[in-house]
Design an enzyme around this catalytic site. Sequence first.
Site, PDB file in Angstrom:
ATOM      1  N   ASN A   6       1.138  -1.432  -0.020  1.00  0.00           N
ATOM      2  CA  ASN A   6      -0.208  -0.117  -0.059  1.00  0.00           C
ATOM      3  C   ASN A   6       0.593   1.753   0.366  1.00  0.00           C
ATOM      4  O   ASN A   6       1.480   1.685   0.625  1.00  0.00           O
ATOM      5  CB  ASN A   6      -1.017   0.096   1.148  1.00  0.00           C
ATOM      6  CG  ASN A   6      -2.255   1.018   1.248  1.00  0.00           C
ATOM      7  OD1 ASN A   6      -1.701   2.477   0.253  1.00  0.00           O
ATOM      8  ND2 ASN A   6      -2.744   1.580   2.619  1.00  0.00           N
ATOM      9  N   TRP A   7       1.084   1.644  -1.184  1.00  0.00           N
ATOM     10  CA  TRP A   7       1.467   2.980  -1.133  1.00  0.00           C
ATOM     11  C   TRP A   7       1.249   3.962  -0.358  1.00  0.00           C
ATOM     12  O   TRP A   7       1.866   5.525  -0.426  1.00  0.00           O
ATOM     13  CB  TRP A   7       2.231   3.247  -2.854  1.00  0.00           C
ATOM     14  CG  TRP A   7       2.810   2.692  -3.031  1.00  0.00           C
ATOM     15  CD1 TRP A   7       3.741   1.554  -2.444  1.00  0.00           C
ATOM     16  CD2 TRP A   7       3.753   2.094  -4.407  1.00  0.00           C
ATOM     17  NE1 TRP A   7       4.527   0.492  -3.631  1.00  0.00           N
ATOM     18  CE2 TRP A   7       4.592   1.392  -4.899  1.00  0.00           C
ATOM     19  CE3 TRP A   7       3.098   3.177  -5.786  1.00  0.00           C
ATOM     20  CZ2 TRP A   7       4.721   0.858  -6.124  1.00  0.00           C
ATOM     21  CZ3 TRP A   7       3.945   2.802  -6.544  1.00  0.00           C
ATOM     22  CH2 TRP A   7       5.021   2.345  -7.399  1.00  0.00           C
ATOM     23  N   LYS A   8      -0.020   4.110  -0.309  1.00  0.00           N
ATOM     24  CA  LYS A   8      -0.835   5.466   0.137  1.00  0.00           C
ATOM     25  C   LYS A   8      -0.431   6.583  -0.901  1.00  0.00           C
ATOM     26  O   LYS A   8      -0.514   6.565  -1.636  1.00  0.00           O
ATOM     27  CB  LYS A   8       0.429   5.844   1.584  1.00  0.00           C
ATOM     28  CG  LYS A   8      -0.125   4.278   2.635  1.00  0.00           C
ATOM     29  CD  LYS A   8       0.526   4.387   3.743  1.00  0.00           C
ATOM     30  CE  LYS A   8       0.039   3.301   4.586  1.00  0.00           C
ATOM     31  NZ  LYS A   8      -0.021   3.339   6.494  1.00  0.00           N
ATOM     32  N   HIS A  84      -9.826   1.491   4.393  1.00  0.00           N
ATOM     33  CA  HIS A  84      -8.304   0.924   5.953  1.00  0.00           C
ATOM     34  C   HIS A  84      -9.118   2.421   6.768  1.00  0.00           C
ATOM     35  O   HIS A  84      -9.269   2.627   6.796  1.00  0.00           O
ATOM     36  CB  HIS A  84      -7.450   2.085   4.832  1.00  0.00           C
ATOM     37  CG  HIS A  84      -5.687   1.831   5.114  1.00  0.00           C
ATOM     38  ND1 HIS A  84      -5.101   3.076   5.962  1.00  0.00           N
ATOM     39  CD2 HIS A  84      -4.743   0.982   5.132  1.00  0.00           C
ATOM     40  CE1 HIS A  84      -4.040   2.076   5.974  1.00  0.00           C
ATOM     41  NE2 HIS A  84      -4.224   1.399   6.081  1.00  0.00           N
ATOM     42  N   GLU A  86      -6.764   4.701   7.404  1.00  0.00           N
ATOM     43  CA  GLU A  86      -6.531   6.094   7.791  1.00  0.00           C
ATOM     44  C   GLU A  86      -7.920   6.486   6.996  1.00  0.00           C
ATOM     45  O   GLU A  86      -8.271   7.770   7.024  1.00  0.00           O
ATOM     46  CB  GLU A  86      -5.216   6.379   7.142  1.00  0.00           C
ATOM     47  CG  GLU A  86      -4.470   5.528   7.910  1.00  0.00           C
ATOM     48  CD  GLU A  86      -2.708   5.203   6.871  1.00  0.00           C
ATOM     49  OE1 GLU A  86      -3.036   5.568   5.622  1.00  0.00           O
ATOM     50  OE2 GLU A  86      -1.571   5.173   7.284  1.00  0.00           O
ATOM     51  N   GLU A 150      -5.434  -4.541  10.458  1.00  0.00           N
ATOM     52  CA  GLU A 150      -3.775  -4.186  10.340  1.00  0.00           C
ATOM     53  C   GLU A 150      -4.360  -3.258  12.222  1.00  0.00           C
ATOM     54  O   GLU A 150      -5.147  -1.919  12.667  1.00  0.00           O
ATOM     55  CB  GLU A 150      -3.901  -2.686   9.518  1.00  0.00           C
ATOM     56  CG  GLU A 150      -3.380  -3.315   8.604  1.00  0.00           C
ATOM     57  CD  GLU A 150      -2.795  -1.941   7.424  1.00  0.00           C
ATOM     58  OE1 GLU A 150      -2.031  -2.509   6.514  1.00  0.00           O
ATOM     59  OE2 GLU A 150      -3.955  -1.253   6.998  1.00  0.00           O
ATOM     60  N   GLY A 156       2.625   2.792  11.320  1.00  0.00           N
ATOM     61  CA  GLY A 156       3.730   3.306  10.701  1.00  0.00           C
ATOM     62  C   GLY A 156       5.003   4.206  11.743  1.00  0.00           C
ATOM     63  O   GLY A 156       4.975   5.184  11.846  1.00  0.00           O
ATOM     64  N   SER A 186       3.795  -2.020   9.680  1.00  0.00           N
ATOM     65  CA  SER A 186       5.523  -1.698  10.129  1.00  0.00           C
ATOM     66  C   SER A 186       6.310  -3.338  10.023  1.00  0.00           C
ATOM     67  O   SER A 186       6.648  -3.707  10.344  1.00  0.00           O
ATOM     68  CB  SER A 186       5.699  -1.317  11.973  1.00  0.00           C
ATOM     69  OG  SER A 186       5.625  -0.107  12.542  1.00  0.00           O
ATOM     70  N   GLY A 207       2.992  -0.713   4.142  1.00  0.00           N
ATOM     71  CA  GLY A 207       2.981   0.438   3.725  1.00  0.00           C
ATOM     72  C   GLY A 207       4.473   0.607   3.965  1.00  0.00           C
ATOM     73  O   GLY A 207       4.664   0.486   1.798  1.00  0.00           O
ATOM     74  N   GLY A 208       4.899   1.273   4.574  1.00  0.00           N
ATOM     75  CA  GLY A 208       6.018   1.962   3.988  1.00  0.00           C
ATOM     76  C   GLY A 208       7.681   0.996   3.505  1.00  0.00           C
ATOM     77  O   GLY A 208       8.159   1.620   2.658  1.00  0.00           O
TER      78      GLY A 208
HETATM   79  P1  13P Z   1       2.989   0.539   7.362  1.00  0.00           P
HETATM   80  O1  13P Z   1       3.826  -0.962   6.922  1.00  0.00           O
HETATM   81  O2  13P Z   1       4.075   1.684   7.137  1.00  0.00           O
HETATM   82  O3  13P Z   1       3.484   0.316   9.198  1.00  0.00           O
HETATM   83  O4  13P Z   1       1.669   0.573   7.231  1.00  0.00           O
HETATM   84  C1  13P Z   1       0.803  -0.457   6.779  1.00  0.00           C
HETATM   85  C2  13P Z   1      -0.820  -0.041   6.234  1.00  0.00           C
HETATM   86  O5  13P Z   1      -1.102   1.233   7.228  1.00  0.00           O
HETATM   87  C3  13P Z   1      -0.318  -0.967   5.318  1.00  0.00           C
HETATM   88  O6  13P Z   1      -1.932  -0.138   4.831  1.00  0.00           O
END
Ligand code: 13P
Length: 224
Positions: A6-8, A84, A86, A150, A156, A186, A207-208
């Site tokens: 997930n590149w956000k 998600h 967020e 999640e 994050g 993470s 994510g990251g």
């Molecule tokens: P991180 O891997 O950056 O913690 O993000 C997780 C996430 O929200 C994937 O959708």
Amino acid sequence: MLIAGNWKMFKAQAETRAFCAAFEPPDGVDVVICPPFTSLAAAVEGGLTVFAQNVHWADDGAFTGEISVAMLQELGVAGSIVGHSERRQYFGETDERTARRAAAALVAGLRVIACVGELEAEREAGQTDAVLRRQISALEPHPELVVAYEPVWAIGTGRTATPEIAQEAHAFIKSLIDVPVLYGGSVKPENAAELLAQPDVDGALVGGASLDPDSFAAICRAAL
Ligand code: 13P
């Protein structure tokens, strides 16, 4: 095993093309990238399996800022994330709307990753199971539906859930709905193998660490 990145709100088209040129996923793992809407076409052209980060339930209409299933399918997009944390935290997304998004996408043939997970305060108050039960009860099982667990306190933050915490939550989710469950929060090359080795962890939503082609490929290899 499904490993989704997930590149956000990262990577415009040029960066997406550069990622595709450098990314070497292993065979034998279902690998998906979820770029921002404006980079979806570039990622499809780059030869990746591509999901959107959100999708609307209506065929079309006066829904400023939303994207329909058909708009995604025209680009060659294969699925979408919905619900998600967020979206829930910053944009008021609800269980009910998450379920409508999922249902419309699944009916039209998209694959769906529906996200659930508790806030830190909810875990500390002993409400994790109740929160997961409420979030899952909005969803209907479907062969193309995957749930991503999640925990919001692990997103994050570098605070990964321990493999035991992840396993316990995944087993609970699977007692409520019979679909594969991904872990997210993470996930890094250093902790992926241990998390993915848990019996009820069926993949990861990253994510990251999915933004770098080498680290994302390392996580994909940990799923083999
Ligand atoms: P991180 O891997 O950056 O913690 O993000 C997780 C996430 O929200 C994937 O959708």
